[in-house]
Design an enzyme around this catalytic site. Structure first.
Site, PDB file in Angstrom:
ATOM      1  N   ASN A 175       0.867  -1.186   0.000  1.00 60.49           N
ATOM      2  CA  ASN A 175       0.000   0.000   0.000  1.00 60.49           C
ATOM      3  C   ASN A 175       0.901   1.234   0.000  1.00 60.49           C
ATOM      4  O   ASN A 175       1.499   1.568   1.015  1.00 60.49           O
ATOM      5  CB  ASN A 175      -0.884  -0.038   1.257  1.00 60.49           C
ATOM      6  CG  ASN A 175      -1.716   1.216   1.420  1.00 60.49           C
ATOM      7  OD1 ASN A 175      -1.824   2.036   0.504  1.00 60.49           O
ATOM      8  ND2 ASN A 175      -2.316   1.378   2.593  1.00 60.49           N
ATOM      9  N   LYS A 213       0.042   4.267  -0.290  1.00 58.21           N
ATOM     10  CA  LYS A 213      -0.610   5.456   0.292  1.00 58.21           C
ATOM     11  C   LYS A 213      -0.375   6.668  -0.621  1.00 58.21           C
ATOM     12  O   LYS A 213      -0.308   6.497  -1.837  1.00 58.21           O
ATOM     13  CB  LYS A 213      -0.111   5.691   1.720  1.00 58.21           C
ATOM     14  CG  LYS A 213      -0.157   4.415   2.563  1.00 58.21           C
ATOM     15  CD  LYS A 213       0.078   4.653   4.013  1.00 58.21           C
ATOM     16  CE  LYS A 213       0.091   3.321   4.743  1.00 58.21           C
ATOM     17  NZ  LYS A 213       0.155   3.449   6.176  1.00 58.21           N
ATOM     18  N   HIS A 268      -9.271   0.744   5.264  1.00 56.69           N
ATOM     19  CA  HIS A 268      -7.974   1.015   5.900  1.00 56.69           C
ATOM     20  C   HIS A 268      -8.186   1.968   7.079  1.00 56.69           C
ATOM     21  O   HIS A 268      -9.009   2.876   7.013  1.00 56.69           O
ATOM     22  CB  HIS A 268      -6.999   1.616   4.886  1.00 56.69           C
ATOM     23  CG  HIS A 268      -5.599   1.665   5.387  1.00 56.69           C
ATOM     24  ND1 HIS A 268      -5.162   2.641   6.251  1.00 56.69           N
ATOM     25  CD2 HIS A 268      -4.548   0.833   5.188  1.00 56.69           C
ATOM     26  CE1 HIS A 268      -3.890   2.410   6.555  1.00 56.69           C
ATOM     27  NE2 HIS A 268      -3.494   1.321   5.922  1.00 56.69           N
ATOM     28  N   GLU A 278      -6.621   4.436   8.102  1.00 51.99           N
ATOM     29  CA  GLU A 278      -6.473   5.873   7.791  1.00 51.99           C
ATOM     30  C   GLU A 278      -7.754   6.417   7.171  1.00 51.99           C
ATOM     31  O   GLU A 278      -8.146   7.558   7.422  1.00 51.99           O
ATOM     32  CB  GLU A 278      -5.254   6.084   6.868  1.00 51.99           C
ATOM     33  CG  GLU A 278      -3.957   5.899   7.638  1.00 51.99           C
ATOM     34  CD  GLU A 278      -2.775   5.440   6.797  1.00 51.99           C
ATOM     35  OE1 GLU A 278      -2.812   5.546   5.556  1.00 51.99           O
ATOM     36  OE2 GLU A 278      -1.801   4.951   7.399  1.00 51.99           O
ATOM     37  N   GLU A 332      -4.975  -5.348  10.674  1.00 46.81           N
ATOM     38  CA  GLU A 332      -3.942  -4.322  10.868  1.00 46.81           C
ATOM     39  C   GLU A 332      -4.193  -3.596  12.187  1.00 46.81           C
ATOM     40  O   GLU A 332      -4.981  -2.643  12.236  1.00 46.81           O
ATOM     41  CB  GLU A 332      -3.997  -3.299   9.733  1.00 46.81           C
ATOM     42  CG  GLU A 332      -3.790  -3.891   8.360  1.00 46.81           C
ATOM     43  CD  GLU A 332      -3.246  -2.845   7.398  1.00 46.81           C
ATOM     44  OE1 GLU A 332      -2.136  -3.043   6.899  1.00 46.81           O
ATOM     45  OE2 GLU A 332      -3.910  -1.826   7.174  1.00 46.81           O
ATOM     46  N   GLY A 350       2.852   1.950  10.730  1.00 50.45           N
ATOM     47  CA  GLY A 350       3.799   3.051  10.560  1.00 50.45           C
ATOM     48  C   GLY A 350       4.528   3.435  11.835  1.00 50.45           C
ATOM     49  O   GLY A 350       5.162   4.488  11.896  1.00 50.45           O
ATOM     50  N   SER A 366       3.826  -2.510  10.226  1.00 50.09           N
ATOM     51  CA  SER A 366       5.284  -2.508  10.364  1.00 50.09           C
ATOM     52  C   SER A 366       5.935  -3.843  10.015  1.00 50.09           C
ATOM     53  O   SER A 366       6.891  -4.258  10.675  1.00 50.09           O
ATOM     54  CB  SER A 366       5.686  -2.048  11.776  1.00 50.09           C
ATOM     55  OG  SER A 366       5.246  -0.715  11.994  1.00 50.09           O
TER      56      SER A 366
END
Ligand code: PEP
Length: 249
Positions: free
Chosen positions: A9, A11, A94, A96, A166, A172, A212
């Protein structure tokens, strides 16, 4: 036998020259044939990305779609538009998108429906925030995410669904769930699928881990029996790291 998948991904990273450079490098590498490799560039890069990888086994996928078919939705992209350029897999849910763009359970359910209606494959993301993990509420959070936005899907359409677990606290941040924590949640998700549908559906769905994943921890995570691959953010922006993760299987 469940499909092994490693999906990158990107992003909102990589402009055209950077995308060309990264994809050209990936295409030149010998990737595992038994692992399905996907990359998710930003919308404007999807078409050129497809051109670069067309002789390879790499699939170019989208990071998002709008839940509507078409119409007055300025700045949005419909599943049918992606399909018209040959993109037929999309990441939905996701963290985000949930957190920054307020994508609610009901919007996500509509996005899943919109994608499946166009015969897309959906990578549906679930995962708890740190607070929920600390309060030991991670199982109920993930259970709700599945129940509210995914489990309206018919048994037949579930064959086009991949789930990505996730944990938000691991995205991240350099923190990863331990292999045991990942396995525990993946097994839980599979049990929930089995309860809602049946064991055959549960056993056939690929469940990816994301958060990660790096070359040095991928092998241990991927060796867990219910981990069928990874959704990779940061490390997918580097061809050597992404390749090493693919080869960790
Ligand atoms: C992600 O955002 O899906 C992700 C897993 O990111 P990272 O690998 O950078 O934690």
């Amino acid at each position: 036998m469940r499909q092994k998948i490693v999906a990158g991904n990107w992003k909102m990273n990589n402009d055209l020259p950077q995308s060309i450079s990264l994809l050209s490098s990936l295409v030149s590498k010998e990737l595992h044939n038994e692992v399905k490799v996907m990359v998710a560039p930003a919308f404007p890069l999807l078409y050129p990305a497809k051109e670069i990888v067309k002789e390879s086994n790499i699939e170019v996928i989208a990071q998002n779609i709008n839940e509507n078919k078409n119409g007055a939705f300025t700045g949005e992209v419909a599943a049918s538009m992606l399909k018209s350029i040959g993109v037929t897999t999309v990441i939905i849910g996701h963290s985000e998108r949930r957190a920054i763009y307020n994508e609610t359970y009901s919007i996500l359910a509509k996005k899943v429906e919109a994608a499946l209606a166009q015969n897309f494959r959906v990578i549906f993301c679930v995962g708890e925030e740190l607070d929920a993990r600390k309060k030991n509420e991670h199982f109920s959070v993930v259970e709700n995410q599945l129940a509210e936005s995914l489990f309206q899907v018919s048994e037949n359409d579930m064959k086009n669904v991949v789930i990505a677990y996730e944990p938000v606290w691991a995205i991240g941040t350099g923190e990863t769930a331990t292999p045991a924590e990942a396995q525990e949640m993946h097994a839980f998700i599979r049990t929930k699928i089995s309860e809602k549908y049946n064991n055959a559906v549960a056993e056939s769905i690929s469940i990816l881990y994301g958060g990660s994943v790096k070359p040095d921890n991928a092998q241990e995570i991927f060796s867990q029996p219910d981990v069928d691959g990874g959704l990779i953010g940061g490390a997918s922006l580097n061809a050597d790291d992404f390749t090493a993760i693919i080869k960790a299987f």
